[in-house]
Write an enzyme that holds these catalytic residues in place. Structure first.
Site, PDB file in Angstrom:
ATOM      1  CG  LEU A 166      14.392   8.910  -4.553  1.00 29.90           C
ATOM      2  CD1 LEU A 166      14.248   8.990  -3.035  1.00 29.90           C
ATOM      3  CD2 LEU A 166      15.808   8.508  -4.931  1.00 29.90           C
ATOM      4  CG  ASP A 210      -3.612  14.260  -7.315  1.00 27.98           C
ATOM      5  OD1 ASP A 210      -2.981  14.428  -6.250  1.00 27.98           O
ATOM      6  OD2 ASP A 210      -3.988  15.204  -8.030  1.00 27.98           O
ATOM      7  CG  ASN A 265       8.603   7.311  -3.982  1.00 28.66           C
ATOM      8  OD1 ASN A 265       9.681   7.480  -3.420  1.00 28.66           O
ATOM      9  ND2 ASN A 265       8.308   7.910  -5.134  1.00 28.66           N
ATOM     10  CE1 TYR A 313      10.498  16.053   2.020  1.00 29.25           C
ATOM     11  CE2 TYR A 313      12.450  15.940   3.417  1.00 29.25           C
ATOM     12  CZ  TYR A 313      11.665  15.414   2.415  1.00 29.25           C
ATOM     13  OH  TYR A 313      12.041  14.239   1.804  1.00 29.25           O
ATOM     14  CE  LYS A 350       9.282  12.722   3.088  1.00 35.06           C
ATOM     15  NZ  LYS A 350       8.631  11.681   2.274  1.00 35.06           N
TER      16      LYS A 350
HETATM   17  N1  NAP Z   1      15.677  12.922  -3.268  1.00 35.92           N
HETATM   18  C1  NAP Z   1      16.110  12.782  -2.027  1.00 35.92           C
HETATM   19  O1  NAP Z   1      17.265  13.065  -1.693  1.00 35.92           O
HETATM   20  C2  NAP Z   1      15.178  12.222  -0.973  1.00 35.92           C
HETATM   21  C3  NAP Z   1      15.706  11.913   0.276  1.00 35.92           C
HETATM   22  C4  NAP Z   1      14.878  11.376   1.241  1.00 35.92           C
HETATM   23  C5  NAP Z   1      13.547  11.155   0.959  1.00 35.92           C
HETATM   24  N2  NAP Z   1      13.041  11.494  -0.244  1.00 35.92           N
HETATM   25  C6  NAP Z   1      11.613  11.225  -0.474  1.00 35.92           C
HETATM   26  O2  NAP Z   1      11.523  10.344  -1.583  1.00 35.92           O
HETATM   27  C7  NAP Z   1      10.272  10.525  -2.234  1.00 35.92           C
HETATM   28  C8  NAP Z   1      10.516  10.758  -3.722  1.00 35.92           C
HETATM   29  O3  NAP Z   1      11.280  11.946  -3.841  1.00 35.92           O
HETATM   30  P1  NAP Z   1      12.138  12.294  -5.137  1.00 35.92           P
HETATM   31  O4  NAP Z   1      13.415  12.882  -4.671  1.00 35.92           O
HETATM   32  O5  NAP Z   1      12.171  11.142  -6.067  1.00 35.92           O
HETATM   33  O6  NAP Z   1      11.250  13.498  -5.716  1.00 35.92           O
HETATM   34  P2  NAP Z   1      10.714  13.797  -7.194  1.00 35.92           P
HETATM   35  O7  NAP Z   1      11.709  13.436  -8.220  1.00 35.92           O
HETATM   36  O8  NAP Z   1      10.204  15.203  -7.151  1.00 35.92           O
HETATM   37  O9  NAP Z   1       9.468  12.790  -7.343  1.00 35.92           O
HETATM   38  C9  NAP Z   1       8.357  12.944  -6.533  1.00 35.92           C
HETATM   39  C10 NAP Z   1       7.213  12.156  -7.114  1.00 35.92           C
HETATM   40  O10 NAP Z   1       6.067  12.346  -6.263  1.00 35.92           O
HETATM   41  C11 NAP Z   1       4.999  12.779  -7.080  1.00 35.92           C
HETATM   42  N3  NAP Z   1       4.034  13.588  -6.347  1.00 35.92           N
HETATM   43  C12 NAP Z   1       4.208  14.761  -5.698  1.00 35.92           C
HETATM   44  N4  NAP Z   1       3.043  15.186  -5.179  1.00 35.92           N
HETATM   45  C13 NAP Z   1       2.113  14.251  -5.507  1.00 35.92           C
HETATM   46  C14 NAP Z   1       0.723  14.102  -5.277  1.00 35.92           C
HETATM   47  N5  NAP Z   1      -0.007  15.015  -4.604  1.00 35.92           N
HETATM   48  N6  NAP Z   1       0.096  13.008  -5.758  1.00 35.92           N
HETATM   49  C15 NAP Z   1       0.778  12.074  -6.444  1.00 35.92           C
HETATM   50  N7  NAP Z   1       2.087  12.150  -6.721  1.00 35.92           N
HETATM   51  C16 NAP Z   1       2.736  13.241  -6.246  1.00 35.92           C
HETATM   52  C17 NAP Z   1       5.631  13.566  -8.207  1.00 35.92           C
HETATM   53  O11 NAP Z   1       4.723  13.721  -9.288  1.00 35.92           O
HETATM   54  P3  NAP Z   1       4.954  14.864 -10.413  1.00 35.92           P
HETATM   55  O12 NAP Z   1       6.044  14.358 -11.314  1.00 35.92           O
HETATM   56  O13 NAP Z   1       3.622  14.962 -11.083  1.00 35.92           O
HETATM   57  O14 NAP Z   1       5.351  16.121  -9.683  1.00 35.92           O
HETATM   58  C18 NAP Z   1       6.799  12.641  -8.512  1.00 35.92           C
HETATM   59  O15 NAP Z   1       6.381  11.545  -9.278  1.00 35.92           O
HETATM   60  C19 NAP Z   1       9.582  11.694  -1.534  1.00 35.92           C
HETATM   61  O16 NAP Z   1       8.662  11.205  -0.583  1.00 35.92           O
HETATM   62  C20 NAP Z   1      10.747  12.412  -0.854  1.00 35.92           C
HETATM   63  O17 NAP Z   1      10.331  13.147   0.256  1.00 35.92           O
HETATM   64  C21 NAP Z   1      13.817  12.007  -1.220  1.00 35.92           C
END
Ligand code: NAP
Length: 194
Positions: free
Chosen positions: A16, A67, A94, A176, A180
């Site tokens: 995202l 990080d 994010n 999770y 949140k």
């Molecule tokens: N996808 C959904 O349906 C959804 C729905 C509601 C909310 N969200 C929220 O939206 C946000 C993004 O999710 P996403 O679906 O895009 O997930 P994603 O594709 O897994 O991306 C997550 C990002 O966060 C980074 N990250 C994780 N742990 C970290 C840390 N300790 N320090 C710095 N960066 C870190 C990851 O880095 P790496 O690439 O190095 O792992 C990646 O860049 C999250 O907060 C998630 O909870 C997602």
């Protein structure tokens, strides 16, 4: 745009955060800082966005290593942004992940698993916000209106989780969901404070 807004999106090397950055780049109104814990991944993402057709020439995108599990990394990221831009206009908290585990399965202790989930999804976001607050305050100079965004989830909604519809999914994703819900309170606290 003469004076583009400086925006940092944490966890923007994929998912995202990446897609939000890609859309923002199309407007040409932002200097987009791609927050990534792996600088190489962040730089690759920044290059990919810059190479997209249709970006205005004013679009600027660069990677910043950050990080959420490291105070030092967060501090250095804020220092870098301060020295380079002197302010931050929008912080998008994010970065986060979804820990699917419902038990230990013989691996790390439940305490450790819970700590890790909260460390990234809640505590890391708090430390990032604290570190960048002085730069966000500087954004008001020049009649800008700084913003802090928290990427939460419907899974963190107390109202939706307790609406009594009997959906068994509501018994799952304790880790999770808890992270949140707590993040929602953090966001409301900042909204009240600022
Ligand atoms: N996808 C959904 O349906 C959804 C729905 C509601 C909310 N969200 C929220 O939206 C946000 C993004 O999710 P996403 O679906 O895009 O997930 P994603 O594709 O897994 O991306 C997550 C990002 O966060 C980074 N990250 C994780 N742990 C970290 C840390 N300790 N320090 C710095 N960066 C870190 C990851 O880095 P790496 O690439 O190095 O792992 C990646 O860049 C999250 O907060 C998630 O909870 C997602």
């Amino acid at each position: 745009m003469a004076n583009p807004m400086v925006i940092l999106v944490t966890g923007a090397n994929q998912g995202l955060g990446y897609y939000a950055s890609e859309i923002l780049a199309k407007s040409g109104n932002y200097i987009i800082l791609i927050g990534s814990r792996d600088l190489n991944k962040g730089q690759e993402a920044a290059q990919k966005i810059l190479q997209e057709p249709g970006n205005p020439s004013s679009t600027k995108v660069e990677a910043v290593q950050i990080d959420l599990s490291s105070d030092e990394s967060i501090h250095l990221a804020a220092k870098y942004v301060g020295e380079r831009y002197g302010r931050l206009d929008i912080l998008v908290n994010n970065a986060g992940y979804y820990d699917f585990r419902e038990g230990t399965d013989g691996g790390p202790s439940w305490r450790q698993i819970f700590h890790e989930q909260l460390d990234t999804n809640l505590i890391g976001q708090e430390i990032v916000t604290q570190e960048f607050l002085p730069l966000l305050h500087k954004s008001t100079e020049g009649a800008r209106s700084p913003r802090i965004v928290f990427t939460t989830s419907t899974l963190g909604s107390l109202t939706m989780a307790s609406d009594g519809d009997g959906n068994p999914v509501k018994l799952q994703h304790k880790l999770y969901r808890t992270s949140k819900s707590a993040l929602n309170m953090l966001a409301v606290t900042y909204a009240n404070q600022l």
